[in-house]
Design a protein around this motif. Structure first.
Motif, PDB file in Angstrom:
ATOM      1  N   THR A   1      49.988  89.268   7.284  1.00  0.00           N
ATOM      2  CA  THR A   1      48.822  89.406   6.503  1.00  0.00           C
ATOM      3  C   THR A   1      48.219  87.914   6.212  1.00  0.00           C
ATOM      4  OG1 THR A   1      49.954  90.982   4.836  1.00  0.00           O
ATOM      5  CG2 THR A   1      48.523  89.742   3.683  1.00  0.00           C
ATOM      6  N   PHE A   2      49.112  86.792   6.112  1.00  0.00           N
ATOM      7  CA  PHE A   2      48.688  85.593   6.190  1.00  0.00           C
ATOM      8  C   PHE A   2      48.775  85.013   7.688  1.00  0.00           C
ATOM      9  CE2 PHE A   2      50.049  86.358   1.689  1.00  0.00           C
ATOM     10  CZ  PHE A   2      49.039  86.099   1.077  1.00  0.00           C
ATOM     11  N   THR A   3      48.290  85.605   8.595  1.00  0.00           N
ATOM     12  CA  THR A   3      48.269  85.118  10.035  1.00  0.00           C
ATOM     13  C   THR A   3      47.718  83.542   9.992  1.00  0.00           C
ATOM     14  OG1 THR A   3      46.046  86.041  10.400  1.00  0.00           O
ATOM     15  CG2 THR A   3      48.064  87.242  11.049  1.00  0.00           C
ATOM     16  N   SER A   4      46.900  83.294   9.289  1.00  0.00           N
ATOM     17  CA  SER A   4      46.292  81.808   9.225  1.00  0.00           C
ATOM     18  C   SER A   4      46.265  81.156   7.890  1.00  0.00           C
ATOM     19  CB  SER A   4      44.573  81.929   9.753  1.00  0.00           C
ATOM     20  OG  SER A   4      44.185  80.792   9.679  1.00  0.00           O
ATOM     21  N   THR A   5      46.249  79.780   7.928  1.00  0.00           N
ATOM     22  CA  THR A   5      46.332  79.045   6.790  1.00  0.00           C
ATOM     23  C   THR A   5      44.858  78.951   6.216  1.00  0.00           C
ATOM     24  OG1 THR A   5      46.103  76.891   8.344  1.00  0.00           O
ATOM     25  CG2 THR A   5      48.436  77.554   7.442  1.00  0.00           C
ATOM     26  N   ALA A   6      43.863  79.293   7.044  1.00  0.00           N
ATOM     27  CA  ALA A   6      42.494  79.450   6.768  1.00  0.00           C
ATOM     28  C   ALA A   6      42.348  80.356   5.617  1.00  0.00           C
ATOM     29  CB  ALA A   6      41.576  79.673   7.754  1.00  0.00           C
ATOM     30  N   PHE A   7      43.209  81.261   5.329  1.00  0.00           N
ATOM     31  CA  PHE A   7      43.274  82.220   4.489  1.00  0.00           C
ATOM     32  C   PHE A   7      44.430  81.909   3.268  1.00  0.00           C
ATOM     33  CE2 PHE A   7      44.361  86.974   3.059  1.00  0.00           C
ATOM     34  CZ  PHE A   7      43.625  86.761   2.193  1.00  0.00           C
ATOM     35  N   LEU A   8      45.204  81.601   3.387  1.00  0.00           N
ATOM     36  CA  LEU A   8      46.359  81.245   2.587  1.00  0.00           C
ATOM     37  C   LEU A   8      45.992  80.032   1.755  1.00  0.00           C
ATOM     38  CD1 LEU A   8      49.136  81.905   1.199  1.00  0.00           C
ATOM     39  CD2 LEU A   8      50.380  80.565   2.815  1.00  0.00           C
ATOM     40  N   ASP A   9      45.823  78.856   2.385  1.00  0.00           N
ATOM     41  CA  ASP A   9      45.566  77.753   1.805  1.00  0.00           C
ATOM     42  C   ASP A   9      44.454  77.589   0.594  1.00  0.00           C
ATOM     43  OD1 ASP A   9      47.672  76.759   3.147  1.00  0.00           O
ATOM     44  OD2 ASP A   9      46.467  75.349   4.311  1.00  0.00           O
ATOM     45  N   PRO A  10      43.090  78.010   0.905  1.00  0.00           N
ATOM     46  CA  PRO A  10      42.050  78.295   0.068  1.00  0.00           C
ATOM     47  C   PRO A  10      42.475  79.313  -1.093  1.00  0.00           C
ATOM     48  CG  PRO A  10      41.424  79.097   2.114  1.00  0.00           C
ATOM     49  CD  PRO A  10      42.784  78.571   2.383  1.00  0.00           C
ATOM     50  N   LEU A  11      43.161  80.304  -0.722  1.00  0.00           N
ATOM     51  CA  LEU A  11      43.582  81.511  -1.720  1.00  0.00           C
ATOM     52  C   LEU A  11      44.303  80.606  -3.047  1.00  0.00           C
ATOM     53  CD1 LEU A  11      43.394  84.287  -2.629  1.00  0.00           C
ATOM     54  CD2 LEU A  11      45.369  84.669  -1.320  1.00  0.00           C
ATOM     55  N   LEU A  12      45.346  79.961  -2.525  1.00  0.00           N
ATOM     56  CA  LEU A  12      46.325  79.228  -3.332  1.00  0.00           C
ATOM     57  C   LEU A  12      45.471  77.995  -4.076  1.00  0.00           C
ATOM     58  CD1 LEU A  12      49.717  79.195  -1.299  1.00  0.00           C
ATOM     59  CD2 LEU A  12      49.046  81.025  -3.231  1.00  0.00           C
ATOM     60  N   ARG A  13      44.695  77.457  -3.508  1.00  0.00           N
ATOM     61  CA  ARG A  13      44.185  76.503  -4.045  1.00  0.00           C
ATOM     62  C   ARG A  13      43.074  76.949  -5.393  1.00  0.00           C
ATOM     63  NH1 ARG A  13      40.015  71.854  -1.055  1.00  0.00           N
ATOM     64  NH2 ARG A  13      39.619  70.625  -2.980  1.00  0.00           N
TER      65      ARG A  13
END
Length: 500
Positions: free
Chosen positions: A130-142
């Motif tokens: 689902t979170f293959t890239s931090t480009a998705f996870l990092d901004p979502l959590l931010r």
């Protein structure tokens, strides 16, 4: 990895562009991308219906795509969500061209709702896919830590959809304390190795996000319920031993914040009561899921005491509509019988074979801009490594005789070994000799070494050039026995083409 084709991205890009233009029109009353275009009367109801239709269309189109393309679409949408810079300036220009706090807020709402629709169409298998890239996870959590409570609520709903894989979300959306966990009818399976590895790597970001969210001053009851659901899903879906310990540390850390005296605590009385209620429900969930008798007994004892002496610390009262928490007078020091104790939790977890060394360390969240900094940043003085051999049948597990800490590793790397000291002494001796000895002595030493080298080379060449002779005195060759005159290698004549 297979990526989304340009034609698919263009469809979503067109839909999102119409969504942005609708927001521009709602704010300015001008159609088109330029301010010079004529102004028209605004019908906000029609614009909201139009925006909702676009969001629904995004979700409907995503349902026909395979899951790997849905992940790419979610990353594409997340890349267009305006995220406030770290300096806290809300009047920034987003990548989509909408400027100003109100415009960015509307755009965040609409794009995150679109992302939520795609997430609803996605079938989550593991966190790593689902979170293959931090480009998705990092901004979502931010973006989950922005000032607007409704935006934070949408992010929590997105996380529910992506974390939940067994249909447990609806059963955990309400903060309550069931007497028996079976009443919730939760579906719990063992966490996979991939998910455990994911949580070891990205878990601190999730825990810090939950910590910061629960302390937001403008949280509504919906926000508290959504955050509790995220915490519960992490426990149910990712409840490995390491994750369980970190979630307990998070809970104890939040309880410590809630127990601060009023003059040191900037949280309101209702907020403190609701925070205690969330933590009570969460520890009750953990104790019943783990089924550790000592932990269940401790949690039950604290809950019973609260029912008698402080019902406002329980969900049934704290989240009751029309409650009078504003009129509650909290003591400067909360009675210890109303709190969950770290020592009791440590002993309960240790009695069931859990590793509890981390529980004694206080929970320290990452900074609020944690997604942009290295996820490996930490206080090196708090590093404590334990080396255990893998269990082998018929072999006792060995424990290290000495605790390995950062200081011992540093000492090992900087401390010189006897061999290193000998090499250093020989190096100093050679340097001093060439600096202080007379030239004739140095020349004689070099000549002797050169003569020794020449003698060794001549010996090797003689061995190579000397032919092998059998018992009858004939020379032995690879092609058979034949008479040959021995010629030294250095006297052989080679063709010019073979000579460099």
């Amino acid at each position: 990895m297979v990526y989304v084709g340009p034609s698919v991205l263009e469809v979503f890009n067109t839909l999102l562009r119409h969504l942005r233009l609708s927001i521009d029109y709602q704010l300015t009353g001008r159609r088109g991308s330029q301010g010079s275009i004529h102004k028209q009367p605004i019908n906000e109801e029609e614009e909201k219906l139009f925006q909702e239709a676009i969001i629904t269309t995004v979700g409907a189109f995503a349902t026909i795509l395979p899951d790997y393309q849905k992940i790419e679409i979610m990353m594409f949408i997340m890349g267009k969500v305006p995220i406030p810079p770290q300096n806290g300036d809300s009047n920034f220009l987003s990548a989509t061209g909408v400027q100003g706090e109100e415009g960015n807020l509307l755009l965040q709402n609409m794009l995150l709702k679109s992302l939520h629709q795609v997430a609803l169409a996605y079938t989550s298998v593991s966190m790593t896919t689902t979170f293959t890239s931090t480009a998705f996870l990092d901004p979502l959590l931010r973006v989950s830590l922005v000032a607007d409570a409704h935006v934070r609520l949408i992010v929590q709903q997105i996380l529910h959809t992506l974390i939940d894989r067994h249909g447990n979300c609806e059963k955990l959306q309400e903060i309550r304390i069931p007497k028996y966990i079976n009443d919730l009818d939760l579906k719990v399976e063992k966490c996979s190795r991939q998910d455990l590895a994911f949580m070891r790597k990205h878990g601190p970001q999730f825990y810090s996000m939950l910590y910061e969210n629960l302390l937001q001053h403008d949280n509504s009851d919906e926000n508290f319920h959504a955050i509790y659901c995220t915490m519960a899903l992490l426990c149910v879906e990712m409840g490995g031993e390491d994750v369980l310990v970190e979630l307990l540390r998070l809970t104890l850390g939040l309880q410590e914040i809630a127990c601060k005296p009023q003059e040191e605590n900037d949280l309101s009385t209702p907020h403190i009561c609701k925070l205690h209620a969330v933590l009570a429900a969460y520890l009750n969930l953990i104790s019943q899921l783990t089924a550790i008798p000592a932990l269940c007994q401790h949690v039950t004892q604290v809950l019973e005491t609260r029912k008698q002496e402080a019902p406002y610390f329980l969900p049934e009262t704290a989240f009751l509509e029309g409650n009078s928490l504003d009129q509650v007078t909290l003591p400067d020091t909360v009675d210890t019988s109303l709190l969950f104790h770290q020592n009791a939790i440590n002993e309960a977890m240790a009695s069931s074979g859990h590793e509890v060394s981390r529980l004694s360390q206080p929970f320290v969240p990452l900074r609020s801009d944690f997604p942009s900094q290295s996820r490996y940043s930490m206080d090196v003085q708090s590093i404590n490594i334990e080396l255990d051999q893998v269990d082998t049948p018929g072999r006792d597990r060995k424990h290290p005789g000495e605790e390995i800490t950062f200081e011992t590793l540093k000492k090992t790397l900087t401390e010189k070994t006897p061999d290193a000291e000998d090499d250093e002494a020989r190096r100093r001796e050679v340097v001093e000799k060439f600096q202080n000895a007379p030239f004739e002595e140095i020349a004689a030493h070099s000549e002797a070494r050169s003569q020794q080298l020449n003698n060794k080379l001549n010996e090797i060449m003689d061995m190579v050039s000397k032919p092998s002779v059998d018992a009858s005195g004939r020379v032995v060759s690879l092609s058979g026995p034949f008479q040959v005159k021995s010629v030294p290698v250095y006297e052989m004549q080679f063709p010019d083409l073979c000579v460099y």
